[in-house]
Design a protein around this motif. Structure first.
Motif, PDB file in Angstrom:
ATOM      1  N   ARG A   1       0.901  -0.615   0.178  1.00  0.00           N
ATOM      2  CA  ARG A   1      -0.216   0.141   0.434  1.00  0.00           C
ATOM      3  C   ARG A   1       0.657   1.573   0.175  1.00  0.00           C
ATOM      4  NH1 ARG A   1      -3.958   0.919   4.520  1.00  0.00           N
ATOM      5  NH2 ARG A   1      -4.689   2.578   2.547  1.00  0.00           N
ATOM      6  N   VAL A   2       0.952   2.383  -1.438  1.00  0.00           N
ATOM      7  CA  VAL A   2       1.369   2.796  -0.937  1.00  0.00           C
ATOM      8  C   VAL A   2       0.460   4.448  -0.893  1.00  0.00           C
ATOM      9  CG1 VAL A   2       3.000   5.315  -2.679  1.00  0.00           C
ATOM     10  CG2 VAL A   2       2.687   1.943  -2.588  1.00  0.00           C
ATOM     11  N   GLN A   3       1.284   5.722   0.014  1.00  0.00           N
ATOM     12  CA  GLN A   3       0.295   6.572  -0.100  1.00  0.00           C
ATOM     13  C   GLN A   3       1.558   7.526  -0.954  1.00  0.00           C
ATOM     14  OE1 GLN A   3       0.941   9.094   3.743  1.00  0.00           O
ATOM     15  NE2 GLN A   3      -1.342   9.810   3.272  1.00  0.00           N
ATOM     16  N   TYR A   4       0.485   8.840  -1.549  1.00  0.00           N
ATOM     17  CA  TYR A   4       1.361   9.320  -2.637  1.00  0.00           C
ATOM     18  C   TYR A   4       0.696  10.044  -2.542  1.00  0.00           C
ATOM     19  CZ  TYR A   4      -1.781   7.902  -5.940  1.00  0.00           C
ATOM     20  OH  TYR A   4      -3.506   7.474  -7.032  1.00  0.00           O
ATOM     21  N   VAL A   5       1.767  11.645  -3.173  1.00  0.00           N
ATOM     22  CA  VAL A   5       0.692  12.427  -3.476  1.00  0.00           C
ATOM     23  C   VAL A   5       0.627  12.276  -5.331  1.00  0.00           C
ATOM     24  CG1 VAL A   5       1.434  14.863  -3.653  1.00  0.00           C
ATOM     25  CG2 VAL A   5       2.157  13.902  -2.444  1.00  0.00           C
ATOM     26  N   PRO A   6      -0.656  13.101  -5.909  1.00  0.00           N
ATOM     27  CA  PRO A   6      -0.576  12.847  -7.324  1.00  0.00           C
ATOM     28  C   PRO A   6       0.268  13.385  -8.132  1.00  0.00           C
ATOM     29  CG  PRO A   6      -2.816  12.842  -6.159  1.00  0.00           C
ATOM     30  CD  PRO A   6      -1.506  12.950  -5.247  1.00  0.00           C
ATOM     31  N   ASP A   7       0.637  15.081  -6.977  1.00  0.00           N
ATOM     32  CA  ASP A   7       0.862  15.793  -8.186  1.00  0.00           C
ATOM     33  C   ASP A   7       2.291  15.999  -8.450  1.00  0.00           C
ATOM     34  OD1 ASP A   7      -1.595  17.564  -8.398  1.00  0.00           O
ATOM     35  OD2 ASP A   7      -1.679  18.859  -6.717  1.00  0.00           O
ATOM     36  N   ARG A   8       2.710  15.086  -8.298  1.00  0.00           N
ATOM     37  CA  ARG A   8       4.251  14.372  -7.744  1.00  0.00           C
ATOM     38  C   ARG A   8       4.347  13.238  -8.994  1.00  0.00           C
ATOM     39  NH1 ARG A   8       6.109  16.021  -2.106  1.00  0.00           N
ATOM     40  NH2 ARG A   8       4.946  18.030  -1.857  1.00  0.00           N
ATOM     41  N   VAL A   9       4.141  12.500  -8.619  1.00  0.00           N
ATOM     42  CA  VAL A   9       3.636  10.329  -8.876  1.00  0.00           C
ATOM     43  C   VAL A   9       2.485  10.133  -9.525  1.00  0.00           C
ATOM     44  CG1 VAL A   9       3.814   9.531  -6.401  1.00  0.00           C
ATOM     45  CG2 VAL A   9       5.027   8.623  -8.520  1.00  0.00           C
ATOM     46  N   SER A  10       2.656   9.356 -10.886  1.00  0.00           N
ATOM     47  CA  SER A  10       1.345   8.732 -10.997  1.00  0.00           C
ATOM     48  C   SER A  10       1.597   7.308 -10.112  1.00  0.00           C
ATOM     49  CB  SER A  10       0.937   9.015 -12.405  1.00  0.00           C
ATOM     50  OG  SER A  10       1.687   7.845 -12.704  1.00  0.00           O
ATOM     51  N   VAL A  11       0.450   6.488  -9.951  1.00  0.00           N
ATOM     52  CA  VAL A  11       0.288   5.136  -9.588  1.00  0.00           C
ATOM     53  C   VAL A  11       0.838   4.422 -10.921  1.00  0.00           C
ATOM     54  CG1 VAL A  11      -0.973   3.343  -9.765  1.00  0.00           C
ATOM     55  CG2 VAL A  11      -2.059   5.254  -8.991  1.00  0.00           C
ATOM     56  N   ASP A  12       0.924   4.801 -11.945  1.00  0.00           N
ATOM     57  CA  ASP A  12       2.227   3.817 -13.002  1.00  0.00           C
ATOM     58  C   ASP A  12       3.103   4.022 -12.900  1.00  0.00           C
ATOM     59  OD1 ASP A  12      -0.244   3.020 -14.892  1.00  0.00           O
ATOM     60  OD2 ASP A  12      -0.650   4.114 -16.310  1.00  0.00           O
ATOM     61  N   GLU A  13       3.317   5.583 -12.618  1.00  0.00           N
ATOM     62  CA  GLU A  13       5.041   5.914 -12.324  1.00  0.00           C
ATOM     63  C   GLU A  13       6.132   4.538 -11.371  1.00  0.00           C
ATOM     64  OE1 GLU A  13       6.479  10.097 -13.231  1.00  0.00           O
ATOM     65  OE2 GLU A  13       4.509   9.818 -11.631  1.00  0.00           O
ATOM     66  N   ILE A  14       4.780   4.784 -10.128  1.00  0.00           N
ATOM     67  CA  ILE A  14       4.842   3.633  -8.689  1.00  0.00           C
ATOM     68  C   ILE A  14       4.842   1.869  -8.891  1.00  0.00           C
ATOM     69  CG2 ILE A  14       3.917   2.895  -6.537  1.00  0.00           C
ATOM     70  CD1 ILE A  14       3.010   5.596  -6.678  1.00  0.00           C
ATOM     71  N   LYS A  15       4.241   1.812  -9.547  1.00  0.00           N
ATOM     72  CA  LYS A  15       4.360   0.431 -10.625  1.00  0.00           C
ATOM     73  C   LYS A  15       5.479   0.204 -11.208  1.00  0.00           C
ATOM     74  CE  LYS A  15      -0.909  -0.286 -11.068  1.00  0.00           C
ATOM     75  NZ  LYS A  15      -2.187  -0.755 -11.582  1.00  0.00           N
ATOM     76  N   THR A  16       5.529   0.990 -12.412  1.00  0.00           N
ATOM     77  CA  THR A  16       7.587   1.185 -12.751  1.00  0.00           C
ATOM     78  C   THR A  16       8.635   0.814 -12.394  1.00  0.00           C
ATOM     79  OG1 THR A  16       6.426   2.454 -14.905  1.00  0.00           O
ATOM     80  CG2 THR A  16       8.350   2.610 -14.696  1.00  0.00           C
ATOM     81  N   ALA A  17       8.542   1.833 -11.299  1.00  0.00           N
ATOM     82  CA  ALA A  17       9.388   1.371 -10.092  1.00  0.00           C
ATOM     83  C   ALA A  17       9.694   0.555  -8.900  1.00  0.00           C
ATOM     84  CB  ALA A  17       9.031   2.345  -8.987  1.00  0.00           C
TER      85      ALA A  17
END
Length: 137
Positions: A75-91
């Protein structure tokens, strides 16, 4: 008198704009399944990778994450203005881990220790040998 009203209106619009900017930057949560995120060693490896990636390439857009080894998910808490779900998955993929339906990058996957491989490749918990518990120090 008219000048005061114009100033008040401008300030009110500015406050509303600032509030809308704050609201759009509110952190969100996403849960991502990973078939090969099931052991303590995998967790440590992924966390080290995410810390570096978050600081270097994601504008510190991932606020925090929680890894559930028994469920094989993060589970990842992220700031949508800085990073997208697709970028998290790519990481995750670039670290060698599957992310929902997206398979890990083959070269990164090959570098994982055997226990961090998918079950069909012989990785993950073995019968009678749970690997979700950290080793004794």
């Amino acid at each position: 008198m008219m000048k005061k009203w114009i100033i008040i209106l401008v300030l009110a619009f500015a406050a509303q704009y600032a509030q809308s900017q704050v609201m759009s930057a509110r952190p969100q949560w996403v849960t991502i399944k990973s078939d090969n995120l099931r052991c303590w060693e995998c967790k440590e490896r992924l966390e080290k990778y995410l810390i570096i990636e978050n600081n270097a390439n994601m504008q510190k857009g991932m606020v925090q994450w929680k890894i559930n080894l028994l469920a094989g998910e993060i589970r990842v808490q992220y700031v949508p203005d800085r990073v997208s779900v697709d970028e998290i998955k790519t990481a995750l993929n670039n670290a060698g881990f599957d992310a929902d339906d997206e398979k890990a990058e083959p070269d990164a996957y090959k570098k994982l220790p055997p226990i961090c491989k998918r079950a069909e490749d012989g990785g993950g918990p073995q019968k009678g040998k749970p690997c979700h518990i950290p080793p004794m120090q």
